[in-house]
Design a protein around this motif. Structure first.
Motif, short mmCIF file in Angstrom:
data_model
loop_
_atom_site.label_atom_id
_atom_site.label_comp_id
_atom_site.label_asym_id
_atom_site.label_seq_id
_atom_site.Cartn_x
_atom_site.Cartn_y
_atom_site.Cartn_z
N SER A 309 1.62 -1.21 -9.67
CA SER A 309 0.35 -1.80 -9.23
C SER A 309 0.64 -2.77 -8.09
N PHE A 310 -0.33 -2.95 -7.20
CA PHE A 310 -0.11 -3.78 -6.02
C PHE A 310 -1.26 -4.77 -5.83
N VAL A 313 0.15 -6.06 0.13
CA VAL A 313 1.07 -5.11 0.75
C VAL A 313 2.49 -5.47 0.34
N LEU A 314 3.34 -4.47 0.26
CA LEU A 314 4.72 -4.67 -0.17
C LEU A 314 5.57 -5.29 0.93
N LEU A 315 5.31 -4.90 2.17
CA LEU A 315 6.14 -5.34 3.30
C LEU A 315 5.37 -6.27 4.23
N GLY A 316 4.83 -7.33 3.65
CA GLY A 316 4.14 -8.35 4.43
C GLY A 316 5.13 -9.31 5.06
N PRO A 317 4.68 -10.49 5.46
CA PRO A 317 5.57 -11.47 6.09
C PRO A 317 6.71 -11.88 5.16
N THR A 385 -11.86 -1.60 -4.85
CA THR A 385 -11.62 -2.53 -5.94
C THR A 385 -10.24 -3.18 -5.79
N GLN A 386 -10.12 -4.42 -6.28
CA GLN A 386 -8.84 -5.11 -6.28
C GLN A 386 -7.73 -4.20 -6.79
N GLY A 387 -6.67 -4.06 -6.00
CA GLY A 387 -5.52 -3.25 -6.40
C GLY A 387 -5.55 -1.82 -5.90
N GLU A 400 0.56 0.47 4.98
CA GLU A 400 0.00 0.09 3.68
C GLU A 400 -1.42 -0.44 3.88
N PHE A 401 -2.28 -0.11 2.93
CA PHE A 401 -3.65 -0.62 2.90
C PHE A 401 -3.94 -1.01 1.46
N VAL A 402 -4.38 -2.27 1.23
CA VAL A 402 -4.65 -2.72 -0.13
C VAL A 402 -5.95 -3.51 -0.16
N CYS A 403 -6.66 -3.40 -1.27
CA CYS A 403 -7.89 -4.17 -1.49
C CYS A 403 -7.57 -5.38 -2.36
N GLN A 404 -8.11 -6.53 -1.95
CA GLN A 404 -7.98 -7.76 -2.72
C GLN A 404 -9.36 -8.36 -2.96
#
Length: 433
Positions: A309-310, A313-317, A385-387, A400-404
C-alpha cells in the motif's frame, strides 16, 4: 562553493524570504506580475550584478542559455549570488513537494522579484519547458495558481489542517475562488486515513522540510536557481520549484542530459477562478493512466496488482537512486498493440514538461524500451481515494501517481506524482548507489 559559503548563501536566502514575503504575484492569463511592492531592501543601494551576453537570435539550448543570462542581468549582485550556486549533489537534490519556501530548496523566490525580473524568468521558463496544452510552462503556471488557491483558503479559514506561516504570500487576485468539486475525484477523501503532505523518507539536504509555523503557500514562494553557470558547452541545471513542484533540467554540452526528477502534484485537483476559468492541472496526467488501467482485463489487473500500500510516491525527495531492485506488475510485452500505445500515451504528459525536442527524443527511447516496461497499481484503478496508486517502471522511465487526502481541503483528495529516469536523473552526474 565551500560549506561555509553555502551556509551563508542559505542564511541570506532565508532572511530575504521573510523580509520580502509581503510581495505576492498576480498570475493573470499566461504570465506573472507583482501584486504589491516588496518590503525588502528599504531603499538600500544595490550593487549591479555581473552582465552576461544575450543572443536574441539563438535557438534550442543556446536560446535557453541566453534567456538565463537575460534573467541574471536583471538581478543585483546579492540576487545573483542566491540564484547561481554550485552544481553539487547537495544542491541538486535540495527539492521538496512541501510548502517549505526557501528552507528546503535553493534559489531566488519569485515573491521578491520586480515585474521586469518576473518577465525575464517567464521567458526563460517558456523556452525551457514544453509548449503543449496543459504541459510545460502552462502546467507549471496552473500549479502555481493552485497554490494561490491554498493561500486564499488558509487566510480565510481558522480550521485548516496545515500550519501556516504568519508571513505567507498574499493570494492571486484572479485565483482566490474556493475550490469546487467538479472532478469526480474531488469529494472522495477517505476519513479513516490521514495525509500529512510530507514526502516518504527523510527531507532533502536543503533543509528540514517545513514544520509548525513553517509552511508558506502562494505563487511568491517558488524558487529559481541555476546550478553551475548557464552555458552552451558546460554542465549546469535549471532548478525551479515550490509546493507540489520540482523541475530539474540538466544541460551538458548544449543538450538536455536529463529532464528528471520532475515532481508535480496539486491541491485542489480542480477549481474555478473568479473569472470563470476552470483549472485541472493534472487532469491530462490522470486521464492517461485511467485509459491505460481501464483497458486491462480482469486477468491483467490481477497480474498488475501490487501487494504493498502507498500513502505517497515511493521515489519522492530524498529518495534518489532508491529504485526497487525487482520490477513488479504486468510486463508491457504481454499487452496488445492498442494497450502498448496507451502506455506511451500515459507516459507522455510527464515527459512533455521539458522542451518539445527533448521530449520527442525521450519518448523514442521509452518506446524502444516498451516491452521491458511494467505497469502496476495499488488500491483501486479509479484514482479517486487515498492510497490509489499507479506506477510505470521501465529500463529508463519511472512514473508514479498517488492519491492522498486533502490537507487544506480536507473533504477532497489531492495528487502527488513523480517522473524519474533510471539513468538520466540529474543528467546522470551523481551516483546514489
Amino acid at each position: 562553493m565551500s560549506k561555509e559559503r553555502t551556509r551563508q548563501v542559505r542564511s541570506r536566502r532565508t532572511r530575504r524570504t521573510i523580509a520580502g514575503a509581503a510581495t505576492a504575484l498576480v498570475l493573470v492569463g499566461g504570465g506573472f506580475a507583482v501584486a504589491n511592492a516588496s518590503t525588502s531592501g528599504g531603499g538600500t543601494q544595490k550593487t549591479v550584478g555581473t552582465q552576461r551576453p544575450v543572443n536574441k537570435n539563438a535557438k534550442g539550448v543556446a536560446a535557453v542559455v541566453s534567456a538565463a543570462n537575460a534573467f541574471l542581468n536583471t538581478l543585483d549582485s546579492d540576487q545573483q549570488s542566491s540564484t547561481l550556486v554550485d552544481f553539487s549533489q547537495a544542491n541538486a537534490t535540495a527539492w521538496s513537494n512541501l510548502p517549505c519556501a526557501g528552507t528546503c530548496r535553493p534559489g531566488i523566490d519569485f515573491g521578491s522579484l520586480t515585474d521586469d525580473q518576473l518577465a525575464a524568468a517567464e521567458h526563460l521558463l517558456k523556452l525551457a519547458l514544453g509548449s503543449g496544452k496543459n504541459t510545460g510552462y502552462e502546467h507549471v503556471l496552473q500549479t502555481m495558481k493552485a497554490d494561490d488557491v491554498l493561500a486564499a483558503a488558509e487566510s480565510s479559514s481558522s480550521s485548516s489542517a496545515a500550519p501556516t506561516d504568519s508571513a505567507s504570500s498574499e493570494p492571486s487576485a484572479t485565483d482566490s475562488a474556493t475550490a469546487t468539486a467538479t472532478d469526480s475525484a474531488s469529494a472522495s477523501a477517505d476519513p479513516s486515513a490521514t495525509s500529512t503532505d510530507a514526502p516518504t523518507g527523510t527531507p532533502p539536504s536543503g533543509g528540514t522540510g517545513g514544520g509548525p509555523g513553517g509552511f508558506s503557500y502562494g505563487s511568491g514562494y517558488y524558487y529559481l536557481a541555476f546550478l553551475g553557470t548557464p552555458s552552451a558547452d558546460g554542465t549546469w541545471q535549471l532548478h525551479f520549484g515550490g509546493h507540489h513542484l520540482a523541475v530539474n533540467i540538466t544541460y551538458k554540452d548544449g543538450k538536455v542530459e536529463g529532464a528528471s526528477p520532475f515532481f508535480t502534484g496539486v491541491e485542489p485537483t480542480t477549481w474555478t477562478a473568479d473569472d470563470g476559468t476552470t483549472y485541472s492541472p493534472l487532469a491530462k496526467f490522470r486521464s492517461g493512466l485511467l485509459k491505460l488501467t481501464g483497458s486491462l482485463s480482469t486477468e491483467q489487473l490481477a497480474t498488475a496488482k501490487l501487494s504493498e500500500s502507498f500513502g505517497d510516491v515511493l521515489l519522492g525527495p530524498g529518495k534518489d537512486g532508491d529504485f526497487p531492485e525487482t520490477k513488479e506488475g504486468i510486463k508491457v510485452s504481454e499487452l496488445s498493440p492498442k494497450q502498448k500505445k496507451l502506455v506511451l500515451a500515459a507516459i507522455h504528459p510527464w515527459v512533455a514538461d521539458v522542451d518539445d525536442a527533448t521530449a520527442a527524443q525521450l519518448m523514442k527511447t521509452y518506446a524502444k524500451e516498451l516491452d521491458e516496461t511494467y505497469v502496476s497499481y495499488s488500491g483501486s484503478t479509479d484514482l479517486t481515494t487515498q492510497g490509489d496508486y499507479v506506477r510505470i517502471d521501465g529500463p529508463s522511465v519511472w512514473i508514479e501517481f498517488v492519491c492522498q487526502n486533502g490537507v487544506v481541503f480536507q473533504d477532497q483528495i489531492h495528487y502527488h506524482t513523480v517522473y524519474r529516469d533510471h539513468t538520466r536523473d540529474y543528467g546522470n552526474e551523481f551516483s546514489f548507489s
